[in-house]
Design a protein around this motif. Structure first.
Motif, PDB file in Angstrom:
ATOM      1  N   PHE A   7       0.827  -1.203   0.000  1.00 19.75           N
ATOM      2  CA  PHE A   7       0.000   0.000   0.000  1.00 19.75           C
ATOM      3  C   PHE A   7       0.865   1.259   0.000  1.00 19.75           C
ATOM      4  O   PHE A   7       0.649   2.184  -0.786  1.00 19.75           O
ATOM      5  CB  PHE A   7      -0.924  -0.006   1.222  1.00 19.75           C
ATOM      6  N   ILE A   8       1.870   1.295   0.869  1.00 21.19           N
ATOM      7  CA  ILE A   8       2.743   2.465   0.951  1.00 21.19           C
ATOM      8  C   ILE A   8       3.454   2.707  -0.377  1.00 21.19           C
ATOM      9  O   ILE A   8       3.522   3.834  -0.872  1.00 21.19           O
ATOM     10  CB  ILE A   8       3.764   2.296   2.092  1.00 21.19           C
ATOM     11  N   LYS A   9       3.986   1.639  -0.969  1.00 18.82           N
ATOM     12  CA  LYS A   9       4.720   1.788  -2.223  1.00 18.82           C
ATOM     13  C   LYS A   9       3.816   2.257  -3.354  1.00 18.82           C
ATOM     14  O   LYS A   9       4.219   3.062  -4.202  1.00 18.82           O
ATOM     15  CB  LYS A   9       5.406   0.468  -2.586  1.00 18.82           C
ATOM     16  N   ARG A  10       2.593   1.761  -3.380  1.00 19.24           N
ATOM     17  CA  ARG A  10       1.677   2.180  -4.442  1.00 19.24           C
ATOM     18  C   ARG A  10       1.235   3.629  -4.248  1.00 19.24           C
ATOM     19  O   ARG A  10       1.074   4.370  -5.219  1.00 19.24           O
ATOM     20  CB  ARG A  10       0.468   1.239  -4.475  1.00 19.24           C
ATOM     21  N   VAL A  11       1.031   4.033  -2.996  1.00 14.69           N
ATOM     22  CA  VAL A  11       0.676   5.428  -2.739  1.00 14.69           C
ATOM     23  C   VAL A  11       1.829   6.353  -3.118  1.00 14.69           C
ATOM     24  O   VAL A  11       1.638   7.382  -3.773  1.00 14.69           O
ATOM     25  CB  VAL A  11       0.285   5.623  -1.257  1.00 14.69           C
ATOM     26  N   LYS A  12       3.049   5.980  -2.744  1.00 12.16           N
ATOM     27  CA  LYS A  12       4.198   6.823  -3.073  1.00 12.16           C
ATOM     28  C   LYS A  12       4.417   6.889  -4.589  1.00 12.16           C
ATOM     29  O   LYS A  12       4.863   7.915  -5.113  1.00 12.16           O
ATOM     30  CB  LYS A  12       5.450   6.318  -2.371  1.00 12.16           C
TER      31      LYS A  12
ATOM     32  N   GLY B 168      -7.265  16.949  -2.177  1.00 12.40           N
ATOM     33  CA  GLY B 168      -6.284  16.118  -2.862  1.00 12.40           C
ATOM     34  C   GLY B 168      -6.884  15.026  -3.726  1.00 12.40           C
ATOM     35  O   GLY B 168      -8.089  14.770  -3.718  1.00 12.40           O
ATOM     36  N   VAL B 169      -6.049  14.370  -4.497  1.00 18.33           N
ATOM     37  CA  VAL B 169      -6.359  13.212  -5.333  1.00 18.33           C
ATOM     38  C   VAL B 169      -7.321  13.556  -6.473  1.00 18.33           C
ATOM     39  O   VAL B 169      -8.491  13.173  -6.476  1.00 18.33           O
ATOM     40  CB  VAL B 169      -6.903  12.025  -4.495  1.00 18.33           C
ATOM     41  N   GLY B 170      -6.804  14.306  -7.430  1.00 20.01           N
ATOM     42  CA  GLY B 170      -7.505  14.497  -8.686  1.00 20.01           C
ATOM     43  C   GLY B 170      -8.613  15.516  -8.724  1.00 20.01           C
ATOM     44  O   GLY B 170      -9.311  15.632  -9.725  1.00 20.01           O
ATOM     45  N   LYS B 171      -8.798  16.284  -7.681  1.00 21.50           N
ATOM     46  CA  LYS B 171      -9.928  17.218  -7.666  1.00 21.50           C
ATOM     47  C   LYS B 171      -9.622  18.560  -8.323  1.00 21.50           C
ATOM     48  O   LYS B 171     -10.529  19.369  -8.519  1.00 21.50           O
ATOM     49  CB  LYS B 171     -10.388  17.455  -6.219  1.00 21.50           C
TER      50      LYS B 171
ATOM     51  N   ILE C 272       7.886  19.729   2.097  1.00 22.68           N
ATOM     52  CA  ILE C 272       6.665  20.074   2.814  1.00 22.68           C
ATOM     53  C   ILE C 272       6.233  18.938   3.733  1.00 22.68           C
ATOM     54  O   ILE C 272       6.667  17.810   3.589  1.00 22.68           O
ATOM     55  CB  ILE C 272       5.502  20.354   1.829  1.00 22.68           C
ATOM     56  N   PHE C 273       5.393  19.285   4.707  1.00 24.94           N
ATOM     57  CA  PHE C 273       4.568  18.306   5.393  1.00 24.94           C
ATOM     58  C   PHE C 273       3.264  18.250   4.601  1.00 24.94           C
ATOM     59  O   PHE C 273       2.632  19.274   4.359  1.00 24.94           O
ATOM     60  CB  PHE C 273       4.261  18.751   6.826  1.00 24.94           C
ATOM     61  N   PHE C 274       2.874  17.059   4.227  1.00 24.67           N
ATOM     62  CA  PHE C 274       1.734  16.911   3.324  1.00 24.67           C
ATOM     63  C   PHE C 274       0.712  16.002   3.979  1.00 24.67           C
ATOM     64  O   PHE C 274       0.983  14.831   4.235  1.00 24.67           O
ATOM     65  CB  PHE C 274       2.232  16.334   1.991  1.00 24.67           C
ATOM     66  N   VAL C 275      -0.458  16.537   4.281  1.00 19.74           N
ATOM     67  CA  VAL C 275      -1.502  15.797   4.975  1.00 19.74           C
ATOM     68  C   VAL C 275      -2.596  15.479   3.972  1.00 19.74           C
ATOM     69  O   VAL C 275      -3.170  16.364   3.353  1.00 19.74           O
ATOM     70  CB  VAL C 275      -2.086  16.627   6.131  1.00 19.74           C
ATOM     71  N   PHE C 276      -2.867  14.169   3.776  1.00 21.54           N
ATOM     72  CA  PHE C 276      -3.850  13.805   2.769  1.00 21.54           C
ATOM     73  C   PHE C 276      -4.384  12.403   3.005  1.00 21.54           C
ATOM     74  O   PHE C 276      -4.120  11.792   4.022  1.00 21.54           O
ATOM     75  CB  PHE C 276      -3.230  13.905   1.360  1.00 21.54           C
ATOM     76  N   LEU C 277      -5.097  11.898   2.045  1.00 20.41           N
ATOM     77  CA  LEU C 277      -5.580  10.514   1.921  1.00 20.41           C
ATOM     78  C   LEU C 277      -7.074  10.361   2.130  1.00 20.41           C
ATOM     79  O   LEU C 277      -7.531   9.280   2.369  1.00 20.41           O
ATOM     80  CB  LEU C 277      -4.835   9.538   2.855  1.00 20.41           C
ATOM     81  N   LYS C 278      -7.838  11.419   1.991  1.00 25.30           N
ATOM     82  CA  LYS C 278      -9.274  11.239   2.176  1.00 25.30           C
ATOM     83  C   LYS C 278      -9.875  10.370   1.081  1.00 25.30           C
ATOM     84  O   LYS C 278     -10.646   9.464   1.351  1.00 25.30           O
ATOM     85  CB  LYS C 278      -9.975  12.594   2.209  1.00 25.30           C
ATOM     86  N   ARG C 279      -9.540  10.622  -0.156  1.00 28.61           N
ATOM     87  CA  ARG C 279     -10.166   9.864  -1.255  1.00 28.61           C
ATOM     88  C   ARG C 279      -9.513   8.508  -1.461  1.00 28.61           C
ATOM     89  O   ARG C 279     -10.085   7.648  -2.118  1.00 28.61           O
ATOM     90  CB  ARG C 279     -10.099  10.675  -2.552  1.00 28.61           C
ATOM     91  N   LEU C 280      -8.309   8.298  -0.932  1.00 27.71           N
ATOM     92  CA  LEU C 280      -7.699   6.979  -1.040  1.00 27.71           C
ATOM     93  C   LEU C 280      -8.132   6.072   0.105  1.00 27.71           C
ATOM     94  O   LEU C 280      -7.831   4.892   0.108  1.00 27.71           O
ATOM     95  CB  LEU C 280      -6.170   7.086  -1.054  1.00 27.71           C
ATOM     96  N   ALA C 281      -8.827   6.656   1.079  1.00 33.85           N
ATOM     97  CA  ALA C 281      -9.219   5.859   2.241  1.00 33.85           C
ATOM     98  C   ALA C 281     -10.201   4.761   1.840  1.00 33.85           C
ATOM     99  O   ALA C 281     -10.095   3.627   2.269  1.00 33.85           O
ATOM    100  CB  ALA C 281      -9.848   6.760   3.300  1.00 33.85           C
TER     101      ALA C 281
END
Length: 340
Positions: free
Chosen positions: A118-123, A283-286, A301-310
């Motif tokens: 999962f981590i590798k695919r997200v990165k 984030g994620v394509g919007k 940066i510090f990057f806070v995300f992952l709502k649509r990948l959840a």
């Protein structure tokens, strides 16, 4: 009726209508027994049920069926989390395979092959430079948890306590994130919120404190922040971090200009301030890019995300570039060595 979805899955097709609901008359939104039970047994701290008085029985794609059998076209999508809709066949199959694999439900932060994949695919989804320089922290079930982790890490890294946020901002509903919220109505009856937060002007014409708006207002916003940080009599300590939504969500879906984000990055570099980008909502394509910050071409940066990948796991993540932390520490230590 028009067809809303085209799926080959017979199981999907038989479970719920795949056609856009056509309503004769009005929906029955009077509370049924399930809603009455919710009101009796759950606390008064309920948000969505007050505005959407339905009890959900099942859902597929963008269609939701309530306990009365009424079909709704859902435009909420789990507050923006369900990019693939409800019960997508491929996601359900992957979940079933994972459940049957024997992997424990809970592994704390001990790694597993599934987590590693999962981590590798997200990165791999990130811009290349950012991906190679970033590390991930899994923070908990809500976006506020990830933002709180970013705040703590920024303060611990820099040794400072002050935070800069922006007017119109929304970062969550915890004490720390509400302290950085622009909306006063939500904060009015709360006490004990995170202190030492200062609100900078966000580039938005309708709330421009300089009476300019447009690019002129955005440029004046940058000058204001820069002059404040350079003023020894400003009365505000240098912040540990500046946190910003590249596109403000609750504040009105307001995108920050790319040049403004670049200038904000420059200011943070010059003053050794960490920059936190909150893309939990945007984030994620919007925005036409995978992530909104890509248009500005900024990094470190510090990057806070992952709502649509959840999708179903409801994880929120904090990514930070290694250089943003290690470089900041090196600069602070070097400065300390000179001054001491």
């Amino acid at each position: 009726m028009s067809t809303a979805f085209e799926f080959d899955s017979k199981e999907f097709a038989s479970s719920i209508s795949v056609q856009v609901p056509h309503v004769e008359g009005t929906y029955d939104l009077t509370p049924d027994q399930v809603l009455l039970d919710q009101a009796e047994h759950e606390s008064e701290v309920r948000s969505y049920p007050r505005r959407l008085p339905i009890a959900i029985k099942r859902a597929h794609g963008a269609l939701v069926e309530d306990t009365r059998g009424q079909i709704f076209l859902d435009c909420l999508a789990g507050a923006g989390t369900l990019a693939m809709g409800y019960n997508h066949p491929e996601i359900n199959q992957a979940l079933k395979e994972q459940l049957d694999s024997g992997l424990p439900y809970q592994t704390l932060d001990i790694t597993t092959e599934a987590k590693d994949r999962f981590i590798k695919r997200v990165k791999a989804f990130f811009p290349e430079q950012f991906a190679t320089e970033s590390v991930i922290q899994f923070c908990g079930p809500s976006g506020a948890d990830a933002v709180e982790a970013a705040i703590k890490l920024a303060k611990q890294t820099t040794g400072r306590n002050t935070m800069f946020a922006f007017r119109g901002a929304y970062h969550g509903m915890t004490n720390g994130t509400m302290g950085m919220m622009g909306n006063l109505g939500t904060k009015a009856r709360r006490t004990g919120l995170m202190s030492d937060v200062h609100f900078m002007p966000f580039p938005y014409s309708l709330r421009c404190p300089f009476g300019l708006g447009g690019d002129a207002g955005a440029k004046q916003s940058i000058r204001y922040i820069e002059r404040l940080l350079n003023d020894d009599e400003a009365g505000i300590m240098k912040p540990a971090a500046i946190i910003v939504e590249p596109v403000q969500g609750e504040g009105g879906v307001i995108p920050a200009p790319a040049f403004w984000l670049k200038e904000l990055r420059r200011i943070c570099d010059e003053h050794e301030i960490l920059l936190i980008l909150d893309e939990i909502q945007c984030g994620v394509g919007k925005t036409g890019y995978r992530f909104a910050f890509e248009e500005a071409g900024i990094s470190q940066i510090f990057f806070v995300f992952l709502k649509r990948l959840a999708v179903v796991c409801q994880c929120r993540s904090l990514y930070s570039t290694k250089r943003s932390i290690h470089g900041m520490l090196a600069n602070i230590r070097a400065h300390s060595a000179v001054t001491n």
